[in-house]
Design a protein around this motif. Sequence first.
Motif, PDB file in Angstrom:
ATOM      1  N   VAL A 116     137.254  84.527 -64.575  1.00 41.78           N
ATOM      2  CA  VAL A 116     138.330  84.869 -63.979  1.00 41.78           C
ATOM      3  C   VAL A 116     138.360  85.371 -62.569  1.00 41.78           C
ATOM      4  O   VAL A 116     138.702  85.265 -61.450  1.00 41.78           O
ATOM      5  CB  VAL A 116     139.376  85.193 -64.778  1.00 41.78           C
ATOM      6  N   GLU A 129     138.677  83.738 -58.576  1.00 42.34           N
ATOM      7  CA  GLU A 129     139.403  84.167 -57.793  1.00 42.34           C
ATOM      8  C   GLU A 129     138.996  84.880 -56.402  1.00 42.34           C
ATOM      9  O   GLU A 129     139.466  84.551 -55.421  1.00 42.34           O
ATOM     10  CB  GLU A 129     140.694  85.326 -58.448  1.00 42.34           C
ATOM     11  N   ARG A 189     134.954  76.440 -62.272  1.00 43.69           N
ATOM     12  CA  ARG A 189     134.443  76.904 -63.586  1.00 43.69           C
ATOM     13  C   ARG A 189     133.055  76.465 -63.474  1.00 43.69           C
ATOM     14  O   ARG A 189     132.158  77.415 -63.912  1.00 43.69           O
ATOM     15  CB  ARG A 189     135.268  76.558 -64.760  1.00 43.69           C
TER      16      ARG A 189
END
Length: 505
Positions: A455, A459, A465
């Motif tokens: 994650v 970000e 992914r």
Amino acid sequence: MAAAAPANVGALAKRAPWLPGDDRIETASAAVGCVMFIGLLVLLVGVFVSPAMWVAGAVVFVVGTVTLWMLGITPAGRRHAARNELALAEHVQERADGAARSVQEQRDAAAAEQARRGEEAAGVLQRAVDGLLKELPVRGTSQQEAIAWCLSRVHLANDPRLRAEAERLARRHIAVDERLLCIAQSEGERRRPALLILTDRGAAIADQGLSYRYEPQPRDIFKAPEAGWGHLRAGALVFSFSCNPQLRIALAAREKAARALPTAGAADRPEERLIRTARDAELAAVDWMRYLGFADAVATAVGADEGIDVLAEQAVAQVKKEGSPTSRPTVQQLHGVAAAQSKAALFFSMAGYTPQAMDWASRHGIALFQYDLQGTPSPHNLPAHHLMQQAATLAAPIRTPRRNASRPLHTDHCPAHAALREEDVSRQAERAGLRPESLQDIANEVITEQRATMVWLQERFFLTRPQTRKALDALEQLGLVSPPAANGRRTVTVGCRASCPRARP
């Protein structure tokens, strides 16, 4: 006659191949003709003088006629007759060719003159277009100023009623960053002419108390042969170029003005802007919608949005700068407007959303974003995440954050950073499908921040992914992170010394 002459010539050539023979038959025929003429004179005089002279003249005329007939039926006579026919046919053909050449020359001259006039008219129009685009108020000028400028070009600036009507029409149907090119009125015997506002993206019309958005098409423009004028048809309305001379120039300038529109590709991440007012938030949302793939997004006019703050051909958005989270009824209202227009719905809120609003929006495909004081949005549900990932996929393989000059990428003061050899990074980047400089940035950030979660990398570097997974595998091969544990987490296996300029404070 001109078409039949060549056939006659060809027929004569086949019938009389001996035509270039002597001219004796022609000399004899001329002599006989003179004798016949004398006999005719004697015959006429003999009518009044004596019967004997009349008879002698008649005999001479008849003998001459018979002689000419006999000369004509001889081979030499036939040759002479054929040659005369051929000469006549050639003469007719020459006259026909000359007439055809004359007609063609006249046509060529008319076409050349028309082309010259067309080039001159195109040059004059192009200069007028360039002058219009050069004089246009800059993008971002208030609509009131732009309307006043357009009315001044058609000498209607002193008409307060017309100016007020134009301002109402612009507030309702013209986006704030559209450039107004021209204002025109319809022609015809109408007590109150219709009003047209033409912009670089479209047009708006006010007619008999009704107003609507209108997109002029090439088939709507009709040119007239006289003086180069024409008119624009909008349904039953007619806007004449002779009554509104600037309209013709503005229509020609639309394509060139539209090419100058600011566009934002997927690789152009919007710059941060300080959000002070609700209008700042709307303009920031416009930038981010263009980044997300809606390149024609524009902010609607203040006070006339009807629940829509940003408008695009395929999407609408609402922007809220409030202190409390956005509730479900507000989201439902946006969904109703978007569904009526068959467009996607996006919502930008500074305070976030209630759980009911997030649940309802996710079930109905509304993308929810929460933005900060710099205007940067973060996705708050699955449709918003999909839009962000799609924009990241269309962009360059990796978009790294801005580097701080006080924290360089490479330094010899820290063994952890110095241990990253360029050839190793390049090899692993190639295997992972990343750019070497992007993988170098990721490695330096992971070492500095001592974080290597999926994650955080997504970000931090705006990765999808699959890209994040490949980047972590590459860092594992470089010996910077551990293999994934049972729960999928990885740990950083190297660290910065306290003296490293990149170490976290």
